[in-house]
Design an enzyme around this catalytic site. Structure first.
Site, short mmCIF file in Angstrom:
data_model
loop_
_atom_site.label_atom_id
_atom_site.label_comp_id
_atom_site.label_asym_id
_atom_site.label_seq_id
_atom_site.Cartn_x
_atom_site.Cartn_y
_atom_site.Cartn_z
N HIS A 183 50.93 9.54 -1.43
CA HIS A 183 51.83 10.16 -3.09
C HIS A 183 52.52 9.12 -3.87
O HIS A 183 53.08 9.35 -4.60
CB HIS A 183 53.32 10.63 -2.54
CG HIS A 183 53.14 11.44 -4.10
ND1 HIS A 183 54.46 11.93 -4.53
CD2 HIS A 183 52.57 12.91 -3.91
CE1 HIS A 183 54.75 12.45 -5.21
NE2 HIS A 183 53.53 13.67 -5.07
N HIS A 283 43.53 18.88 -8.96
CA HIS A 283 45.47 18.39 -8.14
C HIS A 283 46.12 19.69 -9.83
O HIS A 283 45.50 19.96 -10.76
CB HIS A 283 45.85 17.16 -9.05
CG HIS A 283 47.09 16.87 -8.95
ND1 HIS A 283 48.09 17.64 -10.24
CD2 HIS A 283 48.24 16.68 -7.97
CE1 HIS A 283 49.16 17.25 -9.37
NE2 HIS A 283 49.32 16.43 -8.24
#
Length: 380
Positions: A183, A283
Site C-alpha cells: 500500500h 483494482h
C-alpha cells in the site's frame, strides 16, 4: 441516435459517487466516479461537464471521452479522470441497453464465461486476520488480499516484518491464495527486507511495494525478487502506465476503472499490457457499478487474471454492494469465481430508490491519516 437530456450524480455511503445519464428518449445508463477522499472535487468537474454535454449525442462515447480529456487544456490526474470515468461508464451502459446487449459484446465479445475474484481481509492488525479469512472462504472466495503491515518508516523494527510473515502463513494455512499489499506504506530499506522474508510463502503478488512515483525504486525491487509485482491504482491513464510497462518493473497491472477514464481507457490499458506480457487484475474496492464495469473489460481481455471485489465490505457505515442492487446475481461467488452477467449494459439493475434515499445528507468521506511514534505523518 438520441441526445443527452440529463446528467445527475449522487454521493452515497460509504464513499462512492454514482452518475446517471438519461437521453431524450428516457433511456438511462449508470456510471461511477468514486474518488476516495476527494468527492467534492469530482462533483465540481461533473457540474461543469453536465452543462457542456447535455444536448450532445449519447452514442458518441469516444467523442465525449476525447473532449473530456483534450478539451480543457489540463489533462489527466485523479480528479478529471475519475469524473470522466463516471461519464464514460454511464454512456457505455446506456448504449448497450439501447442495443439490448452486454457491454462486452460491443467490446468484441467475451473470451471467458466466468471471472475469478478475490476480496480484502485487512491484515495489518493480527487480531482478526484468520477470522476474516475464514469469512471470505465461507463466501466462496479462494483468494484474498491482505495488508502487509501498518505504516513502516525508513528503518523500523524488523519484528514488524516477522509479524507480517506469520499472518500470511496463517491465512495460507486455510488453503487460500494470498496477495500482499504494501500500500505504499513501506519505504525501500524495509520493503527489500520484507519481500525477501515473504518469498518462501509464494504470495500471489506483492502490491505497491513502493509508491508509484518511485519507479526507479520499484524497478530495483522487481529485479531482486521472483514474486510478481502488482500496482496501478494510483495511475490514471495509459500514459501513466506506459513507463512501468517499458521499464519491465510490473507483472500485474491493477488499473481502477473509476480513476483511469472508465471502460474506454481500461480497455486500451488492458491491450497495452498484453503487448508487454503483463497481466490485468483491476483494482476495485468500490461500488457495484465499478465492479460491473470492470467485469465488462475482464470478459474481453485475454490477459485478465483476477478481479478485486468488496463483497461484505469492511466499512462500519451504511451502504455496501448489496444495498444498491435490485438484482444481485453478480455477487454470487462459487469456488473463487462469479459468472459473467448476460443482461444488457452493465448487467446489473441499480436500486435508484436506495441511491436517492441514502444520498440525502451523505457527507464526503475523509481519508484517514496515520502518525508515527514521533508524531510524524505516515502513509495511509
Amino acid at each position: 441516435m438520441a441526445k443527452i437530456s440529463k446528467i445527475e450524480y449522487w454521493r452515497v455511503p460509504p464513499r462512492w459517487l454514482f452518475v446517471k445519464i438519461t437521453d431524450e428518449n428516457g433511456v438511462s445508463g449508470w456510471g461511477e466516479a468514486s474518488l476516495e477522499g476527494h468527492s467534492q472535487a469530482v462533483e465540481g468537474c461533473l457540474d461543469a461537464w453536465a452543462e457542456r454535454y447535455v444536448g450532445m449525442e449519447a452514442d458518441d462515447i469516444e467523442r465525449i471521452w476525447q473532449l473530456s480529456y483534450r478539451g480543457g487544456f489540463y489533462r489527466g490526474g485523479p480528479v478529471l479522470m475519475s469524473a470522466l470515468s463516471g461519464i464514460d461508464i454511464a454512456l457505455w451502459d446506456l448504449k448497450a441497453k439501447k442495443l439490448k446487449v452486454p457491454i462486452y459484446e460491443l467490446l468484441g465479445g467475451k473470451v471467458r464465461d466466468k471471472i475469478r475474484v478475490y476480496a480484502w481481509i485487512g491484515g495489518d492488525r493480527p487480531s482478526d486476520v484468520e477470522v476474516q479469512a475464514n469469512g471470505r472462504k465461507s463466501q466462496g472466495f479462494d483468494a484474498v488480499k491482505m495488508n502487509a503491515t501498518e505504516d513502516l518508516g525508513w528503518l523500523d523494527s524488523p519484528q514488524k516484518l516477522e509479524e507480517c510473515v506469520e499472518r500470511v502463513k496463517a491465512v495460507k494455512a486455510l488453503g487460500l491464495d494470498v496477495g500482499v499489499d504494501f500500500h505504499g506504506r513501506v519505504h525501500r530499506p524495509m520493503a527489500k527486507q520484507l519481500i525477501a522474508k515473504l518469498e518462501p510463502q509464494d504470495p500471489l503478488f506483492i502490491e505497491e511495494p513502493l509508491l508509484s512515483e518511485n519507479i526507479g525504486g520499484i524497478k530495483d525491487i522487481a529485479a531482486r525478487t521472483h514474486c510478481p509485482i502488482a500496482l496501478g491504482e494510483r495511475l490514471h491513464s495509459r500514459w501513466d502506465v506506459r513507463p512501468f510497462l517499458e521499464s519491465g518493473c510490473v507483472d500485474i497491472l491493477q488499473p481502477d476503472v473509476c480513476h483511469v477514464g472508465g471502460i474506454s481507457e481500461m480497455r486500451r490499458i488492458a491491450s497495452a499490457c498484453e503487448t508487454y506480457d503483463v497481466a490485468l487484475a483491476p483494482h476495485c474496492p468500490l461500488g457495484p457499478i465499478a465492479l460491473a464495469a470492470c467485469i465488462q473489460v475482464d470478459a474481453v481481455s485475454s490477459n485478465f487474471v483476477i478481479q478485486e471485489m468488496s463483497l461484505g465490505i469492511h466499512y462500519n457505515v451504511d451502504g455496501d454492494l448489496k444495498t444498491y442492487l435490485s438484482s444481485q446475481e453478480i455477487l454470487n461467488v462459487k469456488d473463487g469465481y462469479i459468472n459473467l452477467p448476460n443482461d444488457p449494459g452493465l448487467g446489473i439493475t441499480i436500486n435508484e430508490e436506495a441511491v436517492r434515499s441514502l444520498s440525502e445528507g451523505s457527507k464526503a468521506w475523509v481519508s484517514p491519516t496515520f502518525l508515527g511514534p514521533g508524531n510524524e505523518l505516515r502513509e495511509w
